[in-house]
Design a protein around this motif. Sequence first.
Motif, PDB file in Angstrom:
ATOM      1  N   THR A 124      57.635   8.486  49.972  1.00 45.76           N
ATOM      2  CA  THR A 124      56.740   8.163  51.072  1.00 45.76           C
ATOM      3  C   THR A 124      57.606   8.249  52.248  1.00 45.76           C
ATOM      4  O   THR A 124      57.523   8.829  53.435  1.00 45.76           O
ATOM      5  CB  THR A 124      56.243   6.714  50.926  1.00 45.76           C
ATOM      6  N   ILE A 146      52.211  13.083  49.546  1.00 44.47           N
ATOM      7  CA  ILE A 146      53.026  12.289  49.165  1.00 44.47           C
ATOM      8  C   ILE A 146      52.599  11.734  47.569  1.00 44.47           C
ATOM      9  O   ILE A 146      53.904  11.768  46.788  1.00 44.47           O
ATOM     10  CB  ILE A 146      52.642  10.763  49.941  1.00 44.47           C
ATOM     11  N   THR A 147      51.410  11.969  47.293  1.00 40.51           N
ATOM     12  CA  THR A 147      51.031  11.716  45.873  1.00 40.51           C
ATOM     13  C   THR A 147      51.528  12.748  44.901  1.00 40.51           C
ATOM     14  O   THR A 147      52.072  12.816  43.699  1.00 40.51           O
ATOM     15  CB  THR A 147      49.573  11.327  45.765  1.00 40.51           C
ATOM     16  N   VAL A 398      52.695   3.047  48.780  1.00 41.00           N
ATOM     17  CA  VAL A 398      52.361   3.976  50.171  1.00 41.00           C
ATOM     18  C   VAL A 398      51.606   2.969  51.235  1.00 41.00           C
ATOM     19  O   VAL A 398      52.240   3.410  52.342  1.00 41.00           O
ATOM     20  CB  VAL A 398      51.635   4.988  49.465  1.00 41.00           C
TER      21      VAL A 398
END
Length: 436
Positions: A124, A146-147, A398
């Motif tokens: 992140t 990010i994921t 996150v």
Amino acid sequence: MDTSKHTVISTQEMPIVTIPNAANLASALDFFSAVRDLGEPVVHTFNGAMETYVINDPEMIRQIFVTKQGHFIKGRGLQEIRPLVGNGVLTSEKTEHKTQRAMMQPHFNMAHIGTYTDKMVEMTLQTMDHWQEGEVRDTTDDMMEITMDIITHTMFGTSVKEFIEEIRESMHVALTKFSARVREPHKLTAADEASMRQAVVTLNTVIAKIIEDRRQHPQEGSRDLLSILLRTGMSDEELRDQVMTIFLAGHETTANTLAWTWYLLSQHPEVEQKLWHELDTVLGGRPATYEDYNKLTYTHLIIQESMRLYPAAWVVGRTVDEDVQIGNYQFSKGQNVSMSQWAMHRNPAYYDRPDAFLPERFDGDLLKRIPSYAYFPFGGGPRVCIGNNFALLEAALVLATVGQRYKLVLEDADQLEPEPLITLRPKNLRMRVVKR
Ligand code: HEM
């Protein structure tokens, strides 16, 4: 309709219900809400392409997911994405599914997932480093980045960041076209079919790269999912299916959940303030650790409430595989049933002010007071989301990591639209990155 205890209703004899104003309903989301508002446990519908029985009763949903799940197979939506995910753990059935699930399950237990905390925070921070303060960004794309980094690093020990543009594009083609196959097959052109095939080819290349990377650089003693899969000696095709399944199921949904959460926070400054207060008190400016996770209680309430209002999995389907009675209704092989988290999670019978964003509603015994399947963001029974713990940890980390540094402010609000494909994504979510 007579739903008294002893009458068994044959679903075959139920007429197809015409939904008032169906032509004026903006989207499939409104369709499921309108069906719910008819106040019937089961409604027989036809949308021009697919005939399905919409189940609005939580107890019947429990039977379909849990006690009578053996009578069902996965529904049309997931059947249609087989060209993409093959016969992985999301789509396989019966003993094959049981074997695959048992092999993967230990990898998704909380004790193991917890070891990914630092990676989740690190990924992140790395993505955020490219953000410029004051700029307007597409938050759905950012959360997807990010994921995706998190799933590839934690499960497969690699990165596919260099392909992010191709992946984004192909995923969008795949999700729109594959869901059109279920809902509007008559509208699909030869060009659509060709772009669908191209999207699958592109994503296959990415998955092949992930697997090839590891084959070239075996990691002695590695305990990530890819090494476990490689050790089972499965065929290349089986391996591709599992890796693709975890890659797709493991990042799209969490990204959408996070994106919706940023949207909701931007509309509710009082919730945002409370989040900041918690982050400052628990973390005091340092990166979150696994020990912090259980202390981020308000963060967790926000995520629960966000998944209630904007469930990434907004409808789940099953096809009847063997005749079965559910509640008072008799279903026959081949029939489809649909259960909509979107409609259920906003049902006024279970939620006060159902459309309001109130994280506090989950602080207490709400989940004990309402029937268990009045809230089912992760499905249920033996096919409950295998990544639910992973997703909850990831979403909290996150949210905490970005929220410590930035506030995201909604721009071009009139452009934002919920896009209910296989998952529910916020389309055109433009947000300004502002230092807190
Ligand atoms: C907020 C995020 C997520 C949501 C809302 C979500 C939702 C769901 C739902 C509703 C199902 C059940 C589908 C059905 O019954 O037909 C499911 C299954 C599944 N999910 Fe998730 N998911 C999320 C995150 C993840 C993550 C992070 C992973 C992997 C790391 C994952 C992997 C899977 C897999 C493999 C299945 C199939 C399980 C089986 O059939 O045995 N999901 N998910």
